[in-house]
Design a protein around this motif. Structure first.
Motif, short mmCIF file in Angstrom:
data_model
loop_
_atom_site.label_atom_id
_atom_site.label_comp_id
_atom_site.label_asym_id
_atom_site.label_seq_id
_atom_site.Cartn_x
_atom_site.Cartn_y
_atom_site.Cartn_z
N GLU A 253 -1.35 0.18 1.65
CA GLU A 253 -1.14 -0.29 0.28
C GLU A 253 0.28 0.00 -0.15
O GLU A 253 0.84 1.05 0.19
CB GLU A 253 -2.12 0.37 -0.70
CG GLU A 253 -3.54 -0.11 -0.60
CD GLU A 253 -4.41 0.41 -1.74
OE1 GLU A 253 -3.95 1.27 -2.54
OE2 GLU A 253 -5.56 -0.05 -1.86
N GLY A 254 0.87 -0.92 -0.91
CA GLY A 254 2.21 -0.69 -1.43
C GLY A 254 2.79 -1.94 -2.03
O GLY A 254 2.20 -3.02 -1.97
N VAL A 255 3.97 -1.78 -2.64
CA VAL A 255 4.64 -2.91 -3.26
C VAL A 255 5.50 -3.63 -2.21
O VAL A 255 6.19 -2.99 -1.42
CB VAL A 255 5.50 -2.45 -4.46
CG1 VAL A 255 6.61 -1.50 -4.03
CG2 VAL A 255 6.08 -3.65 -5.21
N LEU A 256 5.41 -4.94 -2.20
CA LEU A 256 6.16 -5.72 -1.22
C LEU A 256 7.65 -5.74 -1.54
O LEU A 256 8.06 -5.95 -2.67
CB LEU A 256 5.63 -7.16 -1.17
CG LEU A 256 4.24 -7.36 -0.59
CD1 LEU A 256 3.82 -8.82 -0.73
CD2 LEU A 256 4.17 -6.93 0.88
N ARG A 257 8.44 -5.53 -0.52
CA ARG A 257 9.88 -5.76 -0.52
C ARG A 257 10.19 -6.53 0.76
O ARG A 257 9.37 -6.56 1.68
CB ARG A 257 10.67 -4.45 -0.54
CG ARG A 257 10.42 -3.60 -1.78
CD ARG A 257 11.14 -2.26 -1.66
NE ARG A 257 10.87 -1.38 -2.79
CZ ARG A 257 11.60 -1.30 -3.88
NH1 ARG A 257 12.69 -2.04 -3.99
NH2 ARG A 257 11.29 -0.48 -4.85
N TYR B 225 5.01 -7.57 -5.79
CA TYR B 225 3.55 -7.66 -5.76
C TYR B 225 3.00 -6.44 -5.01
O TYR B 225 3.39 -6.19 -3.86
CB TYR B 225 3.11 -8.93 -5.05
CG TYR B 225 3.27 -10.19 -5.87
CD1 TYR B 225 2.17 -10.90 -6.31
CD2 TYR B 225 4.54 -10.67 -6.20
CE1 TYR B 225 2.31 -12.06 -7.08
CE2 TYR B 225 4.70 -11.82 -6.95
CZ TYR B 225 3.58 -12.51 -7.39
OH TYR B 225 3.74 -13.65 -8.14
N PHE B 226 2.14 -5.69 -5.66
CA PHE B 226 1.50 -4.53 -5.03
C PHE B 226 0.25 -5.04 -4.31
O PHE B 226 -0.62 -5.66 -4.92
CB PHE B 226 1.13 -3.49 -6.08
CG PHE B 226 0.75 -2.15 -5.51
CD1 PHE B 226 1.66 -1.10 -5.50
CD2 PHE B 226 -0.52 -1.93 -4.98
CE1 PHE B 226 1.32 0.14 -4.96
CE2 PHE B 226 -0.87 -0.70 -4.44
CZ PHE B 226 0.05 0.34 -4.43
N VAL B 227 0.17 -4.80 -3.01
CA VAL B 227 -0.89 -5.40 -2.21
C VAL B 227 -1.58 -4.35 -1.34
O VAL B 227 -1.04 -3.26 -1.08
CB VAL B 227 -0.35 -6.52 -1.30
CG1 VAL B 227 0.27 -7.64 -2.12
CG2 VAL B 227 0.66 -5.97 -0.29
N GLY B 228 -2.76 -4.73 -0.88
CA GLY B 228 -3.41 -4.02 0.20
C GLY B 228 -3.34 -4.89 1.44
O GLY B 228 -3.57 -6.10 1.37
N ILE B 229 -2.99 -4.31 2.58
CA ILE B 229 -2.92 -5.03 3.85
C ILE B 229 -3.80 -4.34 4.87
O ILE B 229 -3.62 -3.16 5.15
CB ILE B 229 -1.47 -5.13 4.37
CG1 ILE B 229 -0.60 -5.95 3.38
CG2 ILE B 229 -1.43 -5.77 5.75
CD1 ILE B 229 0.84 -6.11 3.81
#
Length: 264
Positions: A4-8, A257-261
């Motif tokens: 989980e984290g914010v996309l860069r 966008y903060f996502v779970g991958i």
């Protein structure tokens, strides 16, 4: 495995092929190791790259307020010819702009979907070419500041494109060209103010991307419209993830966008 984290934008390392990394605050993913694996992406919330608040992303990873205030989104970034730090004149933050603008810049030719001219800081070579999905690139000029690079690019845009067709780039619908020949052909169009910085002796840089299967058609994943997506990762090119169902995901355009991958 769940991350989980914010996309860069993905970090890259030059190699054969190029290595890609998604970097979060407390973790990272080597995306090359996810090739041929099932990847699920779930949108969780927004996180502006400047203020950190859960506000809709406007552009470049920033909420609307920050986009119009932060020096990280000044007009000179997209239009180098608007740089003014060399005149000791501020756009939004003179100290920051001097640090970024008053350093060596490269004017280059790259071939990702067609031959295009571009500008980047010298420290960003070859990262900039990788981010654009260029399979070959060459330096034309090395100038001491961003403004000189910008006016050179403007002059050359009359003779060569400054745009990439991202659909053609992702489908690998490209042909090899002689960039040394192109550089020589464009030399006479370089402004008198910058011609002394022309580079004669650089050869093409060739780049290899980790792609197992190119899409036949391109379907772009938009997390606003499709907040949860699952597919088998088949390639990485530019800042795009390429999946087995022809879906492509532009990581850079989804910054903030903060996502779970989940990779399985």
């Amino acid at each position: 495995m769940l991350y989980e984290g914010v996309l860069r934008k993905m970090k890259t390392e030059i190699g054969n092929p190029i290595q890609y990394f998604l970097v979060f605050e407390n973790d990272f993913i080597n995306m090359n190791q996810a090739l041929d694996k099932e990847v699920q992406i779930d949108f969780i919330k927004f996180q502006c790259l400047n203020c950190g608040r859960d506000l809709p992303i406007f552009r470049q990873g920033f909420c609307k307020t920050c986009f119009f205030e932060t020096p990280l989104a000044g007009d000179w970034i997209m239009k180098p010819e608007l740089s003014t730090a060399h005149l000791d004149k501020a756009d939004r933050d003179l100290e920051f702009e001097k640090k970024m603008q008053l350093q060596p810049h490269i004017v280059y030719l790259a071939n990702s979907s067609n031959v295009k001219v571009g500008v980047t800081r010298k420290s960003q070579v070859p990262t900039r070419w990788i981010d654009q999905g260029a399979h070959e690139a060459i330096e034309i000029m090395e100038v001491p500041n961003r403004y000189l690079a910008g006016i050179t690019e403007v002059a050359l845009k009359a003779h060569v494109s400054d745009k990439t067709s991202w659909q053609k780039m992702l489908k690998n619908d490209i042909e090899d060209v002689d960039l040394v020949e192109w550089r020589e052909k464009l030399k006479s169009s370089i402004p008198e103010e910058t011609i002394a910085y022309f580079i004669n002796d650089k050869q093409e840089t060739l780049l290899e991307f980790p792609v197992l299967q190119y899409p036949e058609k391109v379907k772009s994943l938009n997390l606003d419209k499709t907040p949860s997506y699952k597919g088998t990762l088949k390639g990485i090119k530019g800042q795009y993830l390429i999946f087995d169902d022809n879906t492509v995901f532009n990581v850079r355009s989804s910054e903030g966008y903060f996502v779970g991958i989940n990779i399985s």
